[in-house]
Design an enzyme around this catalytic site. Structure first.
Site, PDB file in Angstrom:
ATOM      1  N   LYS A 111     -10.215   0.507  -0.914  1.00  0.00           N
ATOM      2  CA  LYS A 111     -10.136   0.322   0.536  1.00  0.00           C
ATOM      3  C   LYS A 111     -11.369   0.892   1.227  1.00  0.00           C
ATOM      4  O   LYS A 111     -11.766   2.029   0.995  1.00  0.00           O
ATOM      5  CB  LYS A 111      -8.868   0.991   1.064  1.00  0.00           C
ATOM      6  CG  LYS A 111      -8.588   0.731   2.545  1.00  0.00           C
ATOM      7  CD  LYS A 111      -7.272   1.384   2.948  1.00  0.00           C
ATOM      8  CE  LYS A 111      -6.925   1.144   4.405  1.00  0.00           C
ATOM      9  NZ  LYS A 111      -5.669   1.838   4.787  1.00  0.00           N
ATOM     10  N   CYS A 156      -4.569  -3.379   4.345  1.00  0.00           N
ATOM     11  CA  CYS A 156      -4.117  -2.834   5.623  1.00  0.00           C
ATOM     12  C   CYS A 156      -5.155  -2.948   6.746  1.00  0.00           C
ATOM     13  O   CYS A 156      -5.459  -4.031   7.223  1.00  0.00           O
ATOM     14  CB  CYS A 156      -3.650  -1.391   5.427  1.00  0.00           C
ATOM     15  SG  CYS A 156      -2.527  -0.798   6.727  1.00  0.00           S
ATOM     16  N   GLU A 172       0.846  -1.192   0.000  1.00  0.00           N
ATOM     17  CA  GLU A 172       0.000   0.000   0.000  1.00  0.00           C
ATOM     18  C   GLU A 172       0.883   1.244   0.000  1.00  0.00           C
ATOM     19  O   GLU A 172       1.929   1.286   0.660  1.00  0.00           O
ATOM     20  CB  GLU A 172      -0.884  -0.017   1.258  1.00  0.00           C
ATOM     21  CG  GLU A 172      -1.835   1.154   1.374  1.00  0.00           C
ATOM     22  CD  GLU A 172      -2.595   1.158   2.690  1.00  0.00           C
ATOM     23  OE1 GLU A 172      -3.680   1.771   2.740  1.00  0.00           O
ATOM     24  OE2 GLU A 172      -2.110   0.556   3.671  1.00  0.00           O
TER      25      GLU A 172
END
Length: 532
Positions: free
Chosen positions: A201, A234, A101
């Site tokens: 995300k 993440c 990321e």
């Protein structure tokens, strides 16, 4: 780059050294592999995977406004490194590579300052597109074009993270005031350069530059070499949607995971939670973290339930490529249903304790200790200390062996332990059952055996990485969630495989004997998603 070939061996009752899953290889300096305990010999088909921990070249001032051309010049420096790693991986026969990321553009932007770094992103569900072969089809797609060409050049699937933009109209109730959505986006390219899918995300971690999509992306992509992969990013790993939702599909045996994770010991170091996820769900987990040690960012790996290849380096600079042979159908950890060592004395004691749940109970001014009074006569004092910004209740772990119990709210944590030798270190058993509210809000139940930072009770919960204390232990708790993750970390940021992890009589338990080095953390980390 130094090449290290590691032969993994399988150890267990009555087994000699044998090649585990036809061997495996790792490429990178400073990559660790640990040998698992497995239930039995198993021949399986494999694929070759790579993850790259990238030390990104960052803009000196992420708040400054840049032109698209200036932004591309910086991003191309990172993409040049990506391309080098793809070609190294290609020489080893890698079929899928994962990049971290924020690796291409960096981080800490405002909504305005990130804009020149964003590519336009058509929906792969609506448009079939090969950016390398059709570069002029859409404007502002230079990063996507380079990634697509890398996939072709390396003849492999490429998973990468970039910033993307999508225009919207004022009649769209979710449309931001500036008339565009900005997403933190993972992309997947097939080995012929086609854009296979994208994931935007959902659980943003203080990312003012980006929007969360109005509807959560649940992205599962198919590969010719290993079947179905899921993908998220993440902070998503700590939440039900999309991470848990994806794994409800029993055909998803692999997760690709770009991340920019800041390590937080003793319970949430990057490699620690990555490995726990692989064990808890019985999957392969391909995690690429960014490398910025000054920000606490390092820790990547290729993890399966039985073994891991990982890299964690808080001292060195530069990127690290990990390559490993991965089973298409990962073998699960030994659970209670196929364990052959239930009559091991310590496990028998564990089962006996479970059956009686011995503890002293105060009821109507009378104290009842059942048949386990001897364990409670000299019970150590409980105390409180902050761990991971949460208020844990703890008891010190003293002596060469013993049984301990500590409770908070509805959660009781139990520890049965033996120590081959006593070290001059303080360990404690801690419990937390409540809402975590710092750097995100989510409900946690945790049972944790941790090495304290010093000899004072107030040092329990501090971030430490070195330890000498050896333990053989059973750790268990009456969790009110089925989503419990086993964390096992030893000295020098070393991952170890539990001997057993599972459920017995409605208790989640973790068992380990024969640690290779001093224990830093052994924990059961439960998430009650419905209480977030």
């Amino acid at each position: 780059m130094q090449t290290l070939f590691t032969v993994c061996v399988m150890s267990g009752a009555g087994l000699q050294l044998v090649l585990f899953l036809c061997g495996c290889s790792v490429v990178a300096l400073g990559v660790h592999a640990e040998e698992p305990r497995v239930a039995g010999h198993h021949e399986a088909e494999h694929y070759m995977a790579a993850v790259y921990e990238h030390q990104s070249i960052l803009t000196p001032d992420p708040l400054a406004l840049m032109s698209r051309q200036q932004a591309l010049e910086l991003m191309n420096q990172n993409l040049d490194i990506y391309e080098q790693q793809v070609m190294i991986a290609a020489q080893k026969g890698v079929q899928i590579i994962v990049f971290p990321e924020d690796g291409i553009h960096g981080f800490n932007f405002t909504r305005t300052s990130v804009y020149p770094f964003l590519d336009f992103m058509p929906s792969p569900r609506l448009v079939r597109w090969n950016p390398c072969l059709e570069p002029h089809r859409f404007n502002d797609t230079e990063v996507l074009q380079r990634l697509s060409c890398m996939a072709i050049k390396g003849d492999m699937f490429v998973v990468a993270n970039l910033g993307t933009k999508q225009p919207c109209h004022s009649n769209d109730p979710g449309c931001p005031k500036d008339g565009r959505y900005q997403f933190n986006t993972n992309v997947v390219f097939s080995n012929n350069g086609t854009l296979v899918d994208r994931y935007r995300k959902h659980n943003l971690y203080f990312e003012a530059a980006f929007d969360a999509p109005l509807k959560v992306d649940h992205i599962i992509f198919d590969t010719p070499f290993a079947g179905k992969f899921g993908i998220f990013t993440c902070f998503d790993i700590l939440f039900f949607d999309p991470a848990i939702i994806l794994l409800r599909d029993s055909e998803v045996k692999h997760i690709v995971y770009p991340t920019a994770w800041m390590n937080q010991l003793p319970l949430l170091a990057a490699i620690q939670i990555q490995r726990a996820f692989a064990i808890a769900f019985g999957i392969n987990f391909l995690a690429a973290n960014i490398h910025h040690p000054s920000l606490g960012m390092t820790g990547s790996g290729i993890h399966s339930p039985l073994k891991s290849f990982w890299h964690h380096d808080m001292e060195g600079s530069g990127g690290h490529l990990i390559i490993a042979q991965v089973a298409k159908n990962p073998l699960g950890l030994i659970g209670t249903e196929n364990a052959t060592e239930k009559m091991d004395p310590s496990h028998s004691k564990f089962l006996e304790l479970l059956a009686g749940d011995p503890y002293c109970e105060k009821d109507a001014q009378e104290v009842h200790c059942d048949r386990a009074a001897e364990w409670n006569m000299n019970a150590p004092p409980t105390f409180h200390s902050e761990m991971m910004y949460d208020h844990f209740t703890l008891v010190p772990v003293w002596g060469r062996e013993g049984y301990l119990r500590v409770c908070a709210n509805g959660l009781c944590c139990h520890l049965l332990y033996q120590r081959p030798t006593l070290s001059k270190e303080l360990y404690a058993l801690g419990v937390f059952d409540g809402l975590h509210t710092v750097h995100g809000t989510y409900y946690v139940q945790a049972c944790a055996l941790v090495k304290c930072g010093g000899l004072g009770f107030d040092t329990c919960g501090q971030e430490i990485t070195e330890a000498t204390g050896r333990f053989e232990f059973h750790l268990w708790g009456n969790f009110s969630t089925s989503y419990v993750f086993p964390l096992l970390l030893t000295s020098g940021m070393t991952l170890e495989t539990p001997d057993q992890f599972g459920w017995e009589n409605d208790y989640s338990f973790l068992r380990k004997r024969g640690l290779s080095s001093g224990l830093v953390t052994a924990a059961l980390y439960g998430r009650l998603y419905e209480r977030d």
